[in-house]
Design an enzyme around this catalytic site. Structure first.
Site, short mmCIF file in Angstrom:
data_model
loop_
_atom_site.label_atom_id
_atom_site.label_comp_id
_atom_site.label_asym_id
_atom_site.label_seq_id
_atom_site.Cartn_x
_atom_site.Cartn_y
_atom_site.Cartn_z
N CYS A 28 40.24 41.99 45.90
CA CYS A 28 39.22 41.70 46.91
C CYS A 28 39.80 41.69 48.31
O CYS A 28 39.14 42.05 49.27
CB CYS A 28 38.58 40.35 46.60
N GLU B 44 32.15 34.04 46.09
CA GLU B 44 33.38 34.73 46.52
C GLU B 44 33.11 36.21 46.36
O GLU B 44 33.10 36.72 45.24
CB GLU B 44 34.57 34.31 45.63
N GLU C 204 33.22 48.70 50.89
CA GLU C 204 34.39 48.35 50.09
C GLU C 204 34.56 49.41 49.00
O GLU C 204 33.63 49.66 48.23
CB GLU C 204 34.15 46.98 49.43
N LYS D 236 30.95 32.72 32.16
CA LYS D 236 30.61 34.08 31.75
C LYS D 236 31.55 35.04 32.46
O LYS D 236 31.37 35.40 33.62
CB LYS D 236 29.15 34.43 32.08
N1 LIG Z 1 36.34 36.97 47.15
C1 LIG Z 1 37.11 36.95 46.08
O1 LIG Z 1 37.95 36.07 45.92
C2 LIG Z 1 36.98 38.02 45.02
C3 LIG Z 1 37.89 38.05 43.96
C4 LIG Z 1 37.77 39.05 43.00
C5 LIG Z 1 36.78 40.01 43.11
N2 LIG Z 1 35.91 39.97 44.14
C6 LIG Z 1 34.88 41.03 44.28
O2 LIG Z 1 34.33 41.37 43.01
C7 LIG Z 1 33.85 42.72 43.02
C8 LIG Z 1 34.30 43.46 41.80
O3 LIG Z 1 33.99 42.76 40.65
P1 LIG Z 1 32.82 43.22 39.65
O4 LIG Z 1 32.66 44.70 39.68
O5 LIG Z 1 33.07 42.57 38.34
O6 LIG Z 1 31.55 42.56 40.36
P2 LIG Z 1 30.07 42.45 39.81
O7 LIG Z 1 29.29 41.82 40.89
O8 LIG Z 1 29.59 43.74 39.26
O9 LIG Z 1 30.18 41.47 38.54
C9 LIG Z 1 30.78 40.20 38.63
C10 LIG Z 1 30.26 39.34 37.49
O10 LIG Z 1 28.86 39.13 37.65
C11 LIG Z 1 28.19 39.42 36.45
N3 LIG Z 1 26.81 39.78 36.77
C12 LIG Z 1 26.32 40.99 37.13
N4 LIG Z 1 24.98 40.89 37.36
C13 LIG Z 1 24.63 39.60 37.15
C14 LIG Z 1 23.41 38.87 37.23
N5 LIG Z 1 22.26 39.46 37.56
N6 LIG Z 1 23.43 37.55 36.94
C15 LIG Z 1 24.58 36.93 36.61
N7 LIG Z 1 25.76 37.57 36.50
C16 LIG Z 1 25.79 38.89 36.78
C17 LIG Z 1 29.04 40.50 35.81
O11 LIG Z 1 28.74 40.62 34.44
C18 LIG Z 1 30.43 39.95 36.11
O12 LIG Z 1 30.74 38.94 35.18
C19 LIG Z 1 34.41 43.31 44.30
O13 LIG Z 1 33.39 43.41 45.26
C20 LIG Z 1 35.48 42.31 44.74
O14 LIG Z 1 35.74 42.32 46.11
C21 LIG Z 1 35.98 39.01 45.10
C1 LIG Z 2 41.85 36.40 45.10
N1 LIG Z 2 42.77 37.32 44.41
C2 LIG Z 2 43.68 37.90 45.36
C3 LIG Z 2 43.52 36.60 43.40
C4 LIG Z 2 42.04 38.33 43.70
C5 LIG Z 2 41.11 39.13 44.48
O1 LIG Z 2 40.61 40.11 43.97
#
Ligand SMILES: NC(=O)c1ccc[n+]([C@@H]2O[C@H](COP(=O)([O-])OP(=O)(O)OC[C@H]3O[C@@H](n4cnc5c(N)ncnc54)[C@H](O)[C@@H]3O)[C@@H](O)[C@H]2O)c1
Ligand SMILES: C[N+](C)(C)CC=O
Length: 491
Positions: free
Chosen positions: A282, A248, A383, A173
């Site tokens: 991230c 993650e 963040e 998803k």
């Molecule tokens: N650690 C890493 O490698 C990494 C990499 C990329 C992004 N991120 C983090 O992601 C965040 C930004 O991404 P975002 O805004 O899409 O995050 P988000 O948590 O809003 O959404 C991520 C995913 O989760 C889904 N989702 C939301 N609520 C859900 C639920 N109740 N059940 C199941 N799925 C659900 C969303 O539809 C989306 O597909 C930032 O905090 C960033 O740091 C971390």
């Molecule tokens: C893990 N990376 C750097 C690819 C994407 C983070 O948002």
């Protein structure tokens, strides 16, 4: 229509829902796609369950699975232009950045394809000559994979490639904002010959289409990349059916610059660390922690260069970075900067939406530098996930480490100094999953990626990234069986 991929068939959402995907750079319509709800996701979970329990994939020899992944890498490389264009239209990211991301996607499939082929388990010495004991690795089962919008295909493939290499089936998803390359990936997996039901795709909002992946008893593992709040909720839900969970999550990543750093290198990387992809990374180096005696000259130069960064859409060859993903995210960044200002931060540049007519239809925000932020304040705790750099000062090595570790997160960080011993000492004491020395941002498919503390649970990439998708089974064989008479034999 019919962009949900379930059991090897392209189908429409049962409830008839649709969603418009618009390019964040100018609001243009990219596509109208199906919007699933929980019923579609349940159907996808059932298809993945059947494919796992009675399909050929889990028992396909690991080297054959590896070959298929290598074929997928070749197909993505063949179609890289179409993939990169689709990724840029959904995210607003510069085309050249999407091209790099697609090369990383192919490299990830290649890495796990080769790792799968070399997967052999291990012999265990039982300490007895009449016993053969070994560990074999088996797939976990049905995996629910939930991914964000900032690196849509790359973050999905960091899960899809090891899940397939280990012999699992999955339901993916992706973020509801950026579904296009996930749809393309399903076509590529089909073309590569993946059996029906192994890969399934649902599109839609998290609370509806995503929630069954952490709730449903037929899902064995949920792997999530996204925000801390969502991850916490998913882990709590998954605990009710004792699923394996990999998270993650976010980061508040320190970039430490010592006074003895090479000035030009450190300035250049400090800017890329935070403003790449408008800070929607991230691991963005959003917390600049600079040694007192260097502070004024260093921050003046950062501000001078930040003011020259050119914003623009994905196909503007002069653009250096692009828009934010959505209006809601733009408002979140504005709120973050307003909060920092109320706490007494000094706005050195940015802090506004650009006035440039060229950018009026996109979700742009000027690259922003906030100096004199207070330790422990909202601005250094939360963040932003946008183009905002905060600046803190430190006195000595211990002080730098204390400040850099003073966060609930622990994803990544940078250290800039010409003193190699000092760099290694600092790296050893930082509680973050990746440390870059005199560099920022590179990641490798063969190197584990993940967070300490609230940046996550588990690892992606590397050998540990494959192990997340495996169960270890111990097989112990008595080679000379005979009665043991622990309990006395009845007369
Ligand atoms: N650690 C890493 O490698 C990494 C990499 C990329 C992004 N991120 C983090 O992601 C965040 C930004 O991404 P975002 O805004 O899409 O995050 P988000 O948590 O809003 O959404 C991520 C995913 O989760 C889904 N989702 C939301 N609520 C859900 C639920 N109740 N059940 C199941 N799925 C659900 C969303 O539809 C989306 O597909 C930032 O905090 C960033 O740091 C971390
Ligand atoms: C893990 N990376 C750097 C690819 C994407 C983070 O948002």
């Amino acid at each position: 229509m019919a962009e949900l991929f379930i059991g090897g068939e392209w189908v429409s959402a049962l409830g008839g829902g649709t969603r418009e995907i618009r390019c964040p750079a100018d609001g243009s319509l990219v596509a109208t796609v199906d919007e699933a709800d929980g019923t579609d996701t349940e159907a996808a979970i059932e298809a993945a369950r059947i494919a796992f329990d009675s399909g050929p994939w889990p028992s396909t020899p690991a080297s054959d699975r590896g070959d298929l992944l290598l074929g997928v890498a070749d197909l993505i490389t063949r179609d890289v232009a179409a993939y990169a264009r689709a990724e840029s239209l959904d995210t607003g990211k510069r085309l050249v950045e999407s091209e790099y991301d697609m090369a990383d996607v192919a490299a990830c499939f290649r890495y796990f394809g080769k790792l799968a082929a070399n997967e052999s388990g291990r012999i265990v010495d039982a300490g007895r000559p009449d016993v053969a004991s070994r560990i074999v690795h088996e797939p976990v089962g049905v995996c629910g994979l939930i991914t964000p919008w900032n690196y849509p295909l790359l973050q999905a493939v960091w899960k899809v490639a090891p899940a397939l290499a280990a012999g699992n089936t999955f339901v993916l998803k992706p973020s509801e904002l950026t579904p296009s390359t996930a749809i393309m990936l399903m076509r590529t997996l089909q073309e590569a010959g993946l059996p029906d039901g192994v890969a399934n795709l649902v599109l839609g909002a998290g609370a509806q289409a995503g929630a069954p992946l952490s709730e449903h008893p037929d899902v064995d593992l949920v792997s999530f990349t996204g925000g801390l709040e969502t991850g916490t909720r998913i882990a709590a839900t998954a605990a009710k059916t004792v699923k394996k969970v990999a998270l993650e999550l976010g980061g508040k990543n320190p970039n430490i610059v010592f006074a003895d750093a090479d000035f030009e290198t450190a300035v250049d990387y400090a800017i890329t660390a935070v403003f790449l992809h408008s800070g929607q990374v991230c691991s963005a180096g959003a917390r600049l922690i600079v040694q007192n005696e260097l502070h004024d000259e260093f921050v003046d130069e950062i501000v001078r260069r930040t003011e020259q960064i050119r914003l623009g859409g994905p196909f503007d060859p002069q653009a250096e970075t692009g828009p934010l993903i959505s209006a809601a995210h733009l408002e979140k960044i504005e709120h973050y900067v307003a909060m920092a200002m109320t706490e007494g931060a000094t706005l050195r540049t940015g802090g506004w939406r650009p006035e440039d007519e060229r950018l009026k239809d996109g979700f742009y925000y000027l690259p922003t530098v906030l100096d004199d932020v207070k330790q422990g304040s909202y601005a250094v705790r939360e963040e932003a996930f946008g183009p905002v750099l905060t600046v803190e000062r430190f006195t000595d090595e211990d002080d730098a480490i204390r400040i850099a570790n003073d966060t609930q997160y622990g994803l990544a960080g940078g250290v800039f100094t010409k003193d190699g011993d000092k760099a290694q000492r600092v790296a050893a004491r930082l509680r973050h999953g990746t440390i870059w020395i005199n560099d920022y941002h590179p990641y490798l498919p063969q190197a584990e990626w993940g967070g300490f503390k609230r940046s996550g649970v588990g690892r992606e990439l590397g050998r540990a990234g494959l192990a997340e998708y495996q169960e270890a089974k111990h097989i112990y064989q008595n080679l000379r069986p005979g009665p043991q008479y622990w309990f006395k034999r009845p007369e």
